[in-house]
Design a protein around this motif. Structure first.
Motif, PDB file in Angstrom:
ATOM      1  N   UNK A 151     -31.272  25.777  -8.858  1.00 15.52           N
ATOM      2  CA  UNK A 151     -32.151  26.905  -8.522  1.00 15.52           C
ATOM      3  C   UNK A 151     -33.461  26.490  -7.880  1.00 15.52           C
ATOM      4  N   UNK A 152     -33.916  25.265  -8.169  1.00 18.45           N
ATOM      5  CA  UNK A 152     -35.184  24.808  -7.624  1.00 18.45           C
ATOM      6  C   UNK A 152     -35.491  23.385  -8.035  1.00 18.45           C
ATOM      7  N   UNK A 153     -36.730  22.976  -7.727  1.00 17.37           N
ATOM      8  CA  UNK A 153     -37.190  21.636  -8.058  1.00 17.37           C
ATOM      9  C   UNK A 153     -37.016  21.312  -9.543  1.00 17.37           C
ATOM     10  N   UNK A 154     -37.444  22.238 -10.402  1.00 20.06           N
ATOM     11  CA  UNK A 154     -37.495  21.964 -11.833  1.00 20.06           C
ATOM     12  C   UNK A 154     -36.141  21.516 -12.366  1.00 20.06           C
ATOM     13  N   UNK A 155     -35.117  22.275 -12.023  1.00 18.79           N
ATOM     14  CA  UNK A 155     -33.777  21.956 -12.517  1.00 18.79           C
ATOM     15  C   UNK A 155     -33.238  20.662 -11.901  1.00 18.79           C
ATOM     16  N   UNK A 156     -33.561  20.417 -10.634  1.00 22.53           N
ATOM     17  CA  UNK A 156     -33.108  19.189  -9.978  1.00 22.53           C
ATOM     18  C   UNK A 156     -33.776  17.969 -10.594  1.00 22.53           C
ATOM     19  N   UNK A 157     -35.058  18.064 -10.871  1.00 21.80           N
ATOM     20  CA  UNK A 157     -35.772  16.944 -11.481  1.00 21.80           C
ATOM     21  C   UNK A 157     -35.258  16.661 -12.893  1.00 21.80           C
ATOM     22  N   UNK A 158     -34.926  17.721 -13.635  1.00 21.57           N
ATOM     23  CA  UNK A 158     -34.333  17.529 -14.953  1.00 21.57           C
ATOM     24  C   UNK A 158     -33.009  16.789 -14.836  1.00 21.57           C
ATOM     25  N   UNK A 159     -32.234  17.137 -13.813  1.00 25.27           N
ATOM     26  CA  UNK A 159     -30.963  16.451 -13.550  1.00 25.27           C
ATOM     27  C   UNK A 159     -31.194  14.974 -13.238  1.00 25.27           C
ATOM     28  N   UNK A 160     -32.176  14.677 -12.393  1.00 25.22           N
ATOM     29  CA  UNK A 160     -32.469  13.291 -12.037  1.00 25.22           C
ATOM     30  C   UNK A 160     -32.969  12.491 -13.232  1.00 25.22           C
ATOM     31  N   UNK A 161     -33.538  13.187 -14.193  1.00 25.95           N
ATOM     32  CA  UNK A 161     -34.034  12.519 -15.400  1.00 25.95           C
ATOM     33  C   UNK A 161     -32.958  12.372 -16.470  1.00 25.95           C
ATOM     34  N   UNK A 162     -31.727  12.753 -16.134  1.00 25.49           N
ATOM     35  CA  UNK A 162     -30.635  12.594 -17.079  1.00 25.49           C
ATOM     36  C   UNK A 162     -30.248  13.856 -17.817  1.00 25.49           C
ATOM     37  N   UNK A 163     -30.673  15.013 -17.291  1.00 29.37           N
ATOM     38  CA  UNK A 163     -30.314  16.278 -17.925  1.00 29.37           C
ATOM     39  C   UNK A 163     -31.171  16.648 -19.110  1.00 29.37           C
ATOM     40  N   UNK A 164     -32.417  16.185 -19.134  1.00 28.64           N
ATOM     41  CA  UNK A 164     -33.311  16.478 -20.255  1.00 28.64           C
ATOM     42  C   UNK A 164     -33.740  17.940 -20.209  1.00 28.64           C
ATOM     43  N   UNK A 165     -33.985  18.560 -21.363  1.00 32.31           N
ATOM     44  CA  UNK A 165     -34.522  19.928 -21.354  1.00 32.31           C
ATOM     45  C   UNK A 165     -35.973  19.927 -20.892  1.00 32.31           C
ATOM     46  N   UNK A 166     -36.319  20.867 -20.041  1.00 32.58           N
ATOM     47  CA  UNK A 166     -37.664  20.910 -19.475  1.00 32.58           C
ATOM     48  C   UNK A 166     -38.230  22.326 -19.568  1.00 32.58           C
ATOM     49  N   UNK A 167     -39.516  22.408 -19.334  1.00 29.62           N
ATOM     50  CA  UNK A 167     -40.242  23.673 -19.362  1.00 29.62           C
ATOM     51  C   UNK A 167     -41.132  23.737 -18.129  1.00 29.62           C
ATOM     52  N   UNK A 168     -41.190  24.890 -17.501  1.00 28.48           N
ATOM     53  CA  UNK A 168     -42.080  25.107 -16.365  1.00 28.48           C
ATOM     54  C   UNK A 168     -43.401  25.688 -16.862  1.00 28.48           C
ATOM     55  N   UNK A 169     -44.486  25.015 -16.541  1.00 29.23           N
ATOM     56  CA  UNK A 169     -45.810  25.523 -16.882  1.00 29.23           C
ATOM     57  C   UNK A 169     -46.619  25.705 -15.602  1.00 29.23           C
ATOM     58  N   UNK A 170     -47.319  26.820 -15.511  1.00 27.11           N
ATOM     59  CA  UNK A 170     -48.292  27.035 -14.446  1.00 27.11           C
ATOM     60  C   UNK A 170     -49.674  26.859 -15.055  1.00 27.11           C
ATOM     61  N   UNK A 171     -50.490  26.014 -14.420  1.00 25.76           N
ATOM     62  CA  UNK A 171     -51.776  25.677 -15.019  1.00 25.76           C
ATOM     63  C   UNK A 171     -52.903  25.804 -14.014  1.00 25.76           C
ATOM     64  N   UNK A 172     -54.030  26.294 -14.490  1.00 28.02           N
ATOM     65  CA  UNK A 172     -55.270  26.303 -13.725  1.00 28.02           C
ATOM     66  C   UNK A 172     -56.410  26.162 -14.731  1.00 28.02           C
ATOM     67  N   UNK A 173     -57.633  25.946 -14.269  1.00 28.37           N
ATOM     68  CA  UNK A 173     -58.751  25.873 -15.216  1.00 28.37           C
ATOM     69  C   UNK A 173     -58.945  27.151 -16.026  1.00 28.37           C
TER      70      UNK A 173
END
Length: 323
Positions: free
Chosen positions: A127-149
């Protein structure tokens, strides 16, 4: 100073390449970074220097954008994604991850991609970067956070239809999201005991069951169980009163039940300063909180604020992990 941050090229036909040049002009050598991509995709006349390895980035960043060259099939056409570029866009992301995993880069900052172009050109199945990066890391569970000050938010469910949110929400998913969020804030943001506000799913957090039972049946039991284990949790709270200034002062992150419940507040409060952070990965990853902006690509009017914020946050997170 940690190793330089790897900045991926993203979609060549979008604003990513020009923003890389603009961000480097602002940051200079105060934050060593290097761009991975095809120099032909950079704006005409852009100051860049080809480097052979990431450790050379700091030496040239004051005067030019350090570029780790990755040749694409052709030049880019602004505003028009080309399927023949898809495989190389993906390869650049993989290369950046490999560099940070090997310790040659301090973190990855990803420029926006165009998911349809990647699917059409290379059968991209994520679906996007987040899921692909989780795949490249070995399928680890991840969370998307949006952050600003001004605000940090985490959506429990992300890119699914609103009609599917209630059935996608499970106690296990909520607990996993809360645990990853807490661990990420502790490891990457230096918060020993993060205060986590949790929004309800329904209006007024269900109002005692009058407007829905998910808060009573699903959300509250998970929060009670994790509170008993020492987590600092607030809620389930009514989302319509969770994001004004006084409320925000009482927590470090707001965990929301669905995409827009989380992203509308932060994009309203700080549209240019928001950063997409992937928590749960074994490496640092940030991204500007905007898309490819095909409509303004190549016009030199795209603002680099969100990319600069993403690069700075990646460097701060890498430093926190190095301590």
């Amino acid at each position: 100073m940690t190793a330089a941050i790897a900045l991926t090229c993203g979609e060549p036909a979008g604003v990513g390449p020009e923003l890389a040049v603009a961000a480097r002009r602002v940051l200079g050598d105060s934050l060593p970074l290097f761009w991975i991509g095809d120099p032909r995709h950079l704006p005409k006349g852009a100051a860049f220097t080809i480097i052979d390895s990431p450790d050379q980035a700091a030496k040239v960043a004051a005067a030019a954008l350090p570029v780790l060259r990755h040749d694409f099939a052709s030049e880019a056409q602004f505003g028009q994604p080309q399927p023949e570029h898809a495989k190389d866009v993906i390869a650049v992301i993989e290369r950046a991850v490999a560099l940070v995993q090997s310790g040659q880069a301090g973190g990855v900052c990803t420029a926006p991609i165009h998911k349809k172009a990647l699917k059409d050109g290379a059968g991209f199945a994520f679906p996007g970067h987040t899921e692909f990066l989780a795949h490249l890391a070995g399928g680890v569970p991840v969370v998307m956070m949006l952050a600003s000050p001004l605000l940090r938010v985490v959506p429990v469910t992300i890119h699914i239809a609103l009609a599917d949110v209630a059935k996608a929400l499970t106690p296990d998913l909520l607990e996993q999201t809360l645990r990853i969020t807490q661990a990420g804030l502790q490891r990457d943001f230096g918060l020993k005991q993060p205060r986590i506000a949790v929004a309800g799913l329904n209006p007024h957090a269900g109002e005692g069951g009058a407007m829905g039972h998910e808060e009573i049946d699903l959300i509250a039991p998970v929060l009670d169980r994790l509170r008993a284990q020492g987590m600092a949790l607030i809620g389930p709270a009514s989302a319509d009163t969770l994001f004004h200034a006084r409320a925000r002062a009482g927590y470090d992150v707001a965990v929301c039940m669905y995409h827009d419940q989380a992203l509308i507040p932060i994009k309203t409060l700080d549209f240019d300063g928001g950063v997409n952070v992937t928590l749960g990965l074994p490496f640092v990853r940030t991204s500007p909180d905007h898309g490819t902006a095909f409509d303004i690509a190549g016009k030199g009017i795209a603002k680099p604020d969100s990319l600069i914020a993403a690069l700075r946050l990646a460097a701060d997170m890498a430093q926190a992990r190095a301590v």
